[in-house]
Scaffold this motif. Structure first.
Motif, PDB file in Angstrom:
ATOM      1  N   LYS A 104      22.476 -35.732 -34.882  1.00 40.13           N
ATOM      2  CA  LYS A 104      21.718 -36.862 -34.337  1.00 40.13           C
ATOM      3  C   LYS A 104      21.634 -36.732 -32.824  1.00 40.13           C
ATOM      4  CE  LYS A 104      19.876 -40.995 -33.755  1.00 40.13           C
ATOM      5  NZ  LYS A 104      19.574 -40.859 -32.317  1.00 40.13           N
ATOM      6  N   SER A 105      20.423 -36.567 -32.311  1.00 39.59           N
ATOM      7  CA  SER A 105      20.189 -36.536 -30.871  1.00 39.59           C
ATOM      8  C   SER A 105      19.908 -37.948 -30.372  1.00 39.59           C
ATOM      9  CB  SER A 105      19.002 -35.621 -30.560  1.00 39.59           C
ATOM     10  OG  SER A 105      18.546 -35.814 -29.244  1.00 39.59           O
ATOM     11  N   HIS A 106      20.214 -38.208 -29.097  1.00 42.72           N
ATOM     12  CA  HIS A 106      19.812 -39.468 -28.484  1.00 42.72           C
ATOM     13  C   HIS A 106      18.299 -39.617 -28.566  1.00 42.72           C
ATOM     14  CE1 HIS A 106      23.495 -41.118 -26.914  1.00 42.72           C
ATOM     15  NE2 HIS A 106      23.822 -39.981 -26.341  1.00 42.72           N
ATOM     16  N   GLY A 107      17.845 -40.811 -28.911  1.00 45.10           N
ATOM     17  CA  GLY A 107      16.409 -41.033 -29.049  1.00 45.10           C
ATOM     18  C   GLY A 107      15.653 -40.957 -27.739  1.00 45.10           C
ATOM     19  N   GLY A 108      16.311 -41.317 -26.633  1.00 44.21           N
ATOM     20  CA  GLY A 108      15.626 -41.351 -25.354  1.00 44.21           C
ATOM     21  C   GLY A 108      15.817 -40.116 -24.505  1.00 44.21           C
ATOM     22  N   THR A 109      16.334 -39.042 -25.073  1.00 52.60           N
ATOM     23  CA  THR A 109      16.598 -37.840 -24.286  1.00 52.60           C
ATOM     24  C   THR A 109      15.309 -37.094 -23.971  1.00 52.60           C
ATOM     25  OG1 THR A 109      18.083 -35.928 -24.114  1.00 52.60           O
ATOM     26  CG2 THR A 109      16.913 -36.224 -26.208  1.00 52.60           C
ATOM     27  N   ASP A 110      15.416 -36.074 -23.113  1.00 51.74           N
ATOM     28  CA  ASP A 110      14.281 -35.213 -22.800  1.00 51.74           C
ATOM     29  C   ASP A 110      14.448 -33.864 -23.500  1.00 51.74           C
ATOM     30  OD1 ASP A 110      16.281 -33.969 -21.360  1.00 51.74           O
ATOM     31  OD2 ASP A 110      15.420 -34.385 -19.387  1.00 51.74           O
ATOM     32  N   VAL A 149      35.702 -37.670 -49.890  1.00 55.11           N
ATOM     33  CA  VAL A 149      35.306 -38.393 -48.674  1.00 55.11           C
ATOM     34  C   VAL A 149      34.598 -39.677 -49.082  1.00 55.11           C
ATOM     35  CG1 VAL A 149      33.865 -38.355 -46.603  1.00 55.11           C
ATOM     36  CG2 VAL A 149      35.114 -36.307 -47.285  1.00 55.11           C
ATOM     37  N   GLU A 150      35.196 -40.818 -48.710  1.00 52.19           N
ATOM     38  CA  GLU A 150      34.590 -42.096 -49.062  1.00 52.19           C
ATOM     39  C   GLU A 150      33.474 -42.474 -48.103  1.00 52.19           C
ATOM     40  OE1 GLU A 150      37.255 -45.328 -49.745  1.00 52.19           O
ATOM     41  OE2 GLU A 150      38.808 -44.045 -50.576  1.00 52.19           O
ATOM     42  N   ARG A 151      33.674 -42.180 -46.812  1.00 47.14           N
ATOM     43  CA  ARG A 151      32.696 -42.563 -45.802  1.00 47.14           C
ATOM     44  C   ARG A 151      32.462 -41.423 -44.830  1.00 47.14           C
ATOM     45  NH1 ARG A 151      34.353 -48.590 -43.617  1.00 47.14           N
ATOM     46  NH2 ARG A 151      34.163 -49.742 -45.573  1.00 47.14           N
ATOM     47  N   PRO A 152      31.218 -41.137 -44.500  1.00 46.89           N
ATOM     48  CA  PRO A 152      30.956 -40.136 -43.463  1.00 46.89           C
ATOM     49  C   PRO A 152      31.246 -40.720 -42.083  1.00 46.89           C
ATOM     50  CG  PRO A 152      28.908 -41.094 -44.216  1.00 46.89           C
ATOM     51  CD  PRO A 152      29.988 -41.685 -45.077  1.00 46.89           C
ATOM     52  N   ALA A 153      31.269 -39.862 -41.094  1.00 41.72           N
ATOM     53  CA  ALA A 153      31.519 -40.288 -39.708  1.00 41.72           C
ATOM     54  C   ALA A 153      30.544 -39.576 -38.792  1.00 41.72           C
ATOM     55  CB  ALA A 153      32.957 -39.964 -39.303  1.00 41.72           C
ATOM     56  N   ILE A 154      30.278 -40.200 -37.640  1.00 42.95           N
ATOM     57  CA  ILE A 154      29.514 -39.539 -36.587  1.00 42.95           C
ATOM     58  C   ILE A 154      30.493 -39.104 -35.519  1.00 42.95           C
ATOM     59  CG2 ILE A 154      27.678 -39.731 -34.875  1.00 42.95           C
ATOM     60  CD1 ILE A 154      26.452 -41.964 -36.520  1.00 42.95           C
ATOM     61  N   GLY A 184      20.415 -45.507 -37.948  1.00 44.55           N
ATOM     62  CA  GLY A 184      20.701 -46.118 -39.243  1.00 44.55           C
ATOM     63  C   GLY A 184      19.898 -45.493 -40.362  1.00 44.55           C
ATOM     64  N   ALA A 185      18.618 -45.246 -40.099  1.00 45.35           N
ATOM     65  CA  ALA A 185      17.772 -44.621 -41.117  1.00 45.35           C
ATOM     66  C   ALA A 185      18.221 -43.200 -41.397  1.00 45.35           C
ATOM     67  CB  ALA A 185      16.313 -44.628 -40.655  1.00 45.35           C
ATOM     68  N   LEU A 186      18.590 -42.471 -40.343  1.00 44.67           N
ATOM     69  CA  LEU A 186      19.027 -41.088 -40.521  1.00 44.67           C
ATOM     70  C   LEU A 186      20.310 -41.018 -41.341  1.00 44.67           C
ATOM     71  CD1 LEU A 186      18.434 -38.109 -39.757  1.00 44.67           C
ATOM     72  CD2 LEU A 186      19.923 -38.441 -37.771  1.00 44.67           C
ATOM     73  N   MET A 187      21.251 -41.921 -41.073  1.00 43.37           N
ATOM     74  CA  MET A 187      22.491 -41.934 -41.842  1.00 43.37           C
ATOM     75  C   MET A 187      22.227 -42.333 -43.288  1.00 43.37           C
ATOM     76  SD  MET A 187      25.657 -41.443 -42.311  1.00 43.37           S
ATOM     77  CE  MET A 187      26.416 -41.155 -40.713  1.00 43.37           C
ATOM     78  N   ALA A 188      21.386 -43.337 -43.495  1.00 46.45           N
ATOM     79  CA  ALA A 188      21.083 -43.781 -44.866  1.00 46.45           C
ATOM     80  C   ALA A 188      20.424 -42.659 -45.659  1.00 46.45           C
ATOM     81  CB  ALA A 188      20.174 -45.012 -44.827  1.00 46.45           C
ATOM     82  N   MET A 189      19.455 -41.994 -45.068  1.00 51.18           N
ATOM     83  CA  MET A 189      18.767 -40.911 -45.772  1.00 51.18           C
ATOM     84  C   MET A 189      19.693 -39.725 -46.002  1.00 51.18           C
ATOM     85  SD  MET A 189      14.869 -40.751 -44.357  1.00 51.18           S
ATOM     86  CE  MET A 189      13.769 -42.160 -44.488  1.00 51.18           C
ATOM     87  N   SER A 190      20.550 -39.433 -45.022  1.00 50.34           N
ATOM     88  CA  SER A 190      21.482 -38.309 -45.163  1.00 50.34           C
ATOM     89  C   SER A 190      22.461 -38.556 -46.300  1.00 50.34           C
ATOM     90  CB  SER A 190      22.238 -38.081 -43.851  1.00 50.34           C
ATOM     91  OG  SER A 190      21.359 -37.726 -42.801  1.00 50.34           O
ATOM     92  N   LYS A 191      22.986 -39.780 -46.377  1.00 46.28           N
ATOM     93  CA  LYS A 191      23.921 -40.120 -47.456  1.00 46.28           C
ATOM     94  C   LYS A 191      23.224 -40.084 -48.812  1.00 46.28           C
ATOM     95  CE  LYS A 191      26.765 -43.585 -46.878  1.00 46.28           C
ATOM     96  NZ  LYS A 191      27.271 -44.937 -46.512  1.00 46.28           N
ATOM     97  N   PHE A 192      22.012 -40.605 -48.860  1.00 43.35           N
ATOM     98  CA  PHE A 192      21.277 -40.666 -50.128  1.00 43.35           C
ATOM     99  C   PHE A 192      20.878 -39.266 -50.589  1.00 43.35           C
ATOM    100  CE2 PHE A 192      17.915 -41.488 -53.106  1.00 43.35           C
ATOM    101  CZ  PHE A 192      18.251 -42.689 -53.704  1.00 43.35           C
ATOM    102  N   CYS A 193      20.453 -38.427 -49.660  1.00 42.13           N
ATOM    103  CA  CYS A 193      19.935 -37.104 -50.014  1.00 42.13           C
ATOM    104  C   CYS A 193      21.061 -36.085 -50.228  1.00 42.13           C
ATOM    105  CB  CYS A 193      18.983 -36.616 -48.922  1.00 42.13           C
ATOM    106  SG  CYS A 193      18.188 -35.027 -49.268  1.00 42.13           S
ATOM    107  N   LEU A 194      22.012 -36.036 -49.301  1.00 44.00           N
ATOM    108  CA  LEU A 194      23.058 -35.000 -49.347  1.00 44.00           C
ATOM    109  C   LEU A 194      24.303 -35.434 -50.108  1.00 44.00           C
ATOM    110  CD1 LEU A 194      22.852 -33.731 -45.640  1.00 44.00           C
ATOM    111  CD2 LEU A 194      21.878 -32.640 -47.677  1.00 44.00           C
ATOM    112  N   ARG A 195      24.563 -36.722 -50.144  1.00 42.30           N
ATOM    113  CA  ARG A 195      25.786 -37.273 -50.739  1.00 42.30           C
ATOM    114  C   ARG A 195      27.018 -36.861 -49.924  1.00 42.30           C
ATOM    115  NH1 ARG A 195      23.574 -41.206 -53.810  1.00 42.30           N
ATOM    116  NH2 ARG A 195      21.974 -40.365 -55.217  1.00 42.30           N
TER     117      ARG A 195
END
Length: 353
Positions: free
Chosen positions: A299-305, A123-128, A107-118
């Motif tokens: 976006k990488s999985h948070g619990g990956t190795d 495109v109304e909404r980004p997607a993962i 959530g933080a990564l998406m919020a910062m990406s939208k705020f910083c990069l626009r």
């Protein structure tokens, strides 16, 4: 040289995994130049263990690391301009890096990406977009959790962006695209999905081939190259598939260890089991791509190795190498140019009326 910005503090394990993953990625893609952002007291001692990585890295100290449980609004207030997550995204905005990779809070990564990069024009909404292992190889599924709900035009934009990603990642000239639905008949499903199907049929887009509606079991079959849905449904499908894969693995382990005959059978069929394990290994398809922004973020999985993080870096590498951003930009511009008539044509139509 492809420049990759790394949020070293992201994920459940921070620099231990992110720097290990970067070192693994560099062994496989030696034409990478890393820009790493993080807390120097945690990152620099680990970086010393990887001399090859250190030689190809520019390190920047950041004062803030975003926590995995932090709310997006809180992370944006606390970490904007000062966090390793923000700085890695900002490097893409400033053209210092070609792509940013983070295992941090989604959530933080998406919020910062939208705020910083626009978002990109139109495109109304980004997607993962996630990479999904299938019986045919791999498919792309989007959206898997960026936003909840989508109207017909947004679903069409997802189809265009997913098609561009398939061309960049799979090098398919005209990928097939399907809309995820509760049935393949045109009368079934929500109105937004049915309307999106109509728009895709009538648009006659030459960069993708619209297949029609697909159902949940078509994702694993690999019926189409790109499966389009909105974020609520896509995220549930993703988590259900990951949980099912773990459940099957647990069933197999329990069955194999139950009797000596089962253990003997496992030894005789070990190569087959190894192939199944390799195919179902979530680390191999790690790395969700944020689409629809003025820059590429992975976006990488948070619990990956380290192996999983290296796979996420490779996804970013391939997206840059094959011109993902340029493909999306060109496809969206072409569609929306054809969709909106020139101003002169609008005036003539108004005069006729």
């Amino acid at each position: 040289m492809i420049r990759i910005a790394i949020d070293a503090m992201g994920g459940d394990f921070g620099p231990e995994v992110t720097l290990d993953g970067a070192a693994r990625a560099l062994e496989r893609q030696p034409d990478i130049q890393f820009i790493i952002f993080g807390l120097e007291d945690q990152c620099l001692p680990i970086l010393e263990k990887y001399p090859k990585l250190k030689a190809k890295t520019t390190f920047h100290h950041c004062e803030v690391a975003i926590r995995m449980d932090e709310k997006p609004s809180q992370a944006l207030r606390r970490g904007r301009y000062a966090s390793s997550m923000w700085k890695s995204i900002e490097a893409v905005k400033l053209k210092e890096a070609d792509v940013a990779v983070s295992a941090g809070n989604t959530g933080a990564l998406m919020a910062m990406s939208k705020f910083c990069l626009r978002t990109m024009a139109n495109v109304e909404r980004p997607a993962i977009a996630g990479i999904w292992p299938t019986l045919r190889g791999e498919s792309i599924v989007l959206d898997v959790g960026a936003t909840i709900g989508a109207d017909s035009q947004q679903l069409l934009d997802y189809a265009l962006m997913g098609g561009a990603m398939a061309r960049a990642l799979f090098e398919v000239r005209r990928p097939t695209v399907g809309l995820l639905n509760v049935g393949v008949e045109e009368i079934k499903g929500q109105e937004e999905v049915k309307e999106a199907g109509r728009l895709l049929r009538e648009a006659n887009i030459d960069t993708i081939e619209y297949f029609g509606f697909v159902e949940g079991d078509d994702i694993g079959k690999g019926t189409v190259d790109v499966v389009v849905t909105e974020g609520f449904t896509g995220n549930i499908a993703l988590k259900a598939a990951e949980g099912t894969a773990r459940q099957i693995a647990d069933f197999l382990r329990a069955s194999i260890s139950r009797t000596w005959v089962a253990k003997l059978g496992y030894l005789l069929a070990k190569s087959a089991f190894d192939r199944v394990r390799e195919k179902m290994d979530p680390r191999k398809v790690n790395g969700g791509v944020f689409l629809g922004l003025n820059g590429i973020v992975i976006k990488s999985h948070g619990g990956t190795d380290g192996e999983g993080y290296a796979a996420a870096i490779k996804v970013g590498y391939e997206m840059v190498r094959n011109g993902l951003f340029e493909k999306i930009e060109a496809d969206l511009k072409k569609y929306h140019t054809l969709r909106v008539p020139p101003s002169g044509a609008q005036e003539e139509t108004a005069q006729e009326i």
